[in-house]
Design a protein around this motif. Structure first.
Motif, short mmCIF file in Angstrom:
data_model
loop_
_atom_site.label_atom_id
_atom_site.label_comp_id
_atom_site.label_asym_id
_atom_site.label_seq_id
_atom_site.Cartn_x
_atom_site.Cartn_y
_atom_site.Cartn_z
N VAL A 179 0.84 -1.20 0.00
CA VAL A 179 0.00 0.00 0.00
C VAL A 179 0.87 1.24 0.00
CG1 VAL A 179 -1.90 -1.15 1.21
CG2 VAL A 179 -0.21 0.15 2.52
N GLY A 180 0.30 2.32 -0.49
CA GLY A 180 0.98 3.61 -0.42
C GLY A 180 0.52 4.34 0.83
N ASP A 181 -0.76 4.70 0.86
CA ASP A 181 -1.38 5.35 2.01
C ASP A 181 -2.42 4.42 2.59
OD1 ASP A 181 -0.03 7.82 1.62
OD2 ASP A 181 -1.54 8.46 0.15
N SER B 58 -4.37 3.21 -0.72
CA SER B 58 -3.93 3.56 -2.07
C SER B 58 -2.74 2.68 -2.43
CB SER B 58 -3.54 5.04 -2.14
OG SER B 58 -2.38 5.28 -1.39
N SER B 59 -2.44 2.64 -3.69
CA SER B 59 -1.31 1.85 -4.18
C SER B 59 -0.02 2.66 -4.05
CB SER B 59 -1.54 1.50 -5.65
OG SER B 59 -0.40 0.90 -6.21
N PRO B 60 1.12 1.97 -3.88
CA PRO B 60 2.39 2.70 -3.90
C PRO B 60 2.65 3.36 -5.27
CG PRO B 60 2.74 0.38 -3.31
CD PRO B 60 1.28 0.56 -3.62
N ASP B 61 2.04 2.80 -6.31
CA ASP B 61 2.14 3.36 -7.66
C ASP B 61 0.88 4.19 -7.91
OD1 ASP B 61 2.07 3.93 -10.38
OD2 ASP B 61 2.52 1.89 -11.02
N PRO B 62 0.98 5.52 -7.95
CA PRO B 62 -0.21 6.37 -8.08
C PRO B 62 -1.00 6.15 -9.37
CG PRO B 62 1.78 7.68 -8.33
CD PRO B 62 2.22 6.30 -7.95
N HIS B 63 -0.45 5.40 -10.32
CA HIS B 63 -1.13 5.16 -11.59
C HIS B 63 -1.90 3.84 -11.59
CE1 HIS B 63 0.97 8.62 -13.10
NE2 HIS B 63 2.12 8.09 -12.73
N ARG B 64 -1.88 3.14 -10.45
CA ARG B 64 -2.59 1.86 -10.35
C ARG B 64 -3.49 1.86 -9.12
NH1 ARG B 64 1.56 -2.75 -10.15
NH2 ARG B 64 -0.39 -3.87 -9.89
N ALA C 138 -10.68 0.95 -2.00
CA ALA C 138 -9.55 1.28 -2.88
C ALA C 138 -9.59 2.77 -3.21
CB ALA C 138 -9.63 0.45 -4.15
N TRP C 139 -8.47 3.44 -2.97
CA TRP C 139 -8.34 4.88 -3.24
C TRP C 139 -7.46 5.06 -4.45
CZ3 TRP C 139 -10.74 8.68 -0.33
CH2 TRP C 139 -10.44 10.00 -0.69
N GLU C 140 -7.95 5.77 -5.44
CA GLU C 140 -7.17 6.01 -6.65
C GLU C 140 -6.25 7.20 -6.45
OE1 GLU C 140 -7.89 6.65 -11.43
OE2 GLU C 140 -9.59 6.32 -10.10
N GLY C 141 -4.95 7.02 -6.72
CA GLY C 141 -3.98 8.09 -6.55
C GLY C 141 -3.60 8.28 -5.10
N GLN C 142 -2.90 9.38 -4.84
CA GLN C 142 -2.48 9.68 -3.47
C GLN C 142 -3.65 10.27 -2.69
OE1 GLN C 142 0.31 12.97 -2.75
NE2 GLN C 142 1.50 11.56 -1.48
N MET C 143 -3.74 9.95 -1.41
CA MET C 143 -4.80 10.49 -0.57
C MET C 143 -4.56 11.98 -0.32
SD MET C 143 -5.55 7.49 2.17
CE MET C 143 -6.08 5.88 1.60
N PRO C 144 -5.65 12.73 -0.10
CA PRO C 144 -5.52 14.17 0.15
C PRO C 144 -4.75 14.44 1.44
CG PRO C 144 -7.76 13.45 0.58
CD PRO C 144 -7.03 12.28 -0.01
N ARG C 145 -4.04 15.55 1.46
CA ARG C 145 -3.20 15.94 2.60
C ARG C 145 -3.69 17.25 3.21
NH1 ARG C 145 -0.01 11.40 3.37
NH2 ARG C 145 0.38 10.56 1.32
#
Length: 125
Positions: free
Chosen positions: A47-49, A69-75, A101-108
């Protein structure tokens, strides 16, 4: 109030503390720390986030949900792989009932932290 605490306003416009807003998830008599769940999920490396949160459940009180989210923001994140990982590495009461499933990076937020309330509200609506 802004802090998340629950207060009441009396007739003299004085705020009185009622309860502390708490992120702990209470499920089947267990108090589950969202941070502990998130740390276990991060350890998977898939996971990314991640944001863990509780959702009301008639039988258990609350159940664990994850937004990932995925570690790869395009997946998109590999939800099925993560679900298997959680089943193998978490106690039963901590296993997420649902993974969003969250597409892209989560909001900050302005400080660079994940905007947890926005992520949770988006998942629940």
């Amino acid at each position: 109030v802004f802090s998340g605490d629950l207060v009441r306003l009396d007739e003299d416009n004085i705020l009185w503390f009622v309860n502390r807003a708490d992120t702990m998830i209470k499920s089947s008599g267990f108090r589950i720390s969202p941070t502990e769940v998130e740390d276990l999920v991060y350890a998977s490396g898939i996971v990314g986030d991640v944001v863990a949160f509780g959702v009301e459940d008639e039988l258990l009180g609350q159940v664990v949900h994850l937004a990932v989210s995925s570690p790869d923001p395009h997946r998109l994140p590999e939800v099925e792989t993560l679900a298997k990982y959680c089943t193998q590495h978490m106690p039963n009461y901590m296993i997420p009932r649902k993974i969003h499933a969250w597409e892209g990076q989560m909001p900050r937020t302005a400080s660079g932290k994940i905007d947890r309330p926005l992520v949770i509200n988006t998942c629940l609506n």
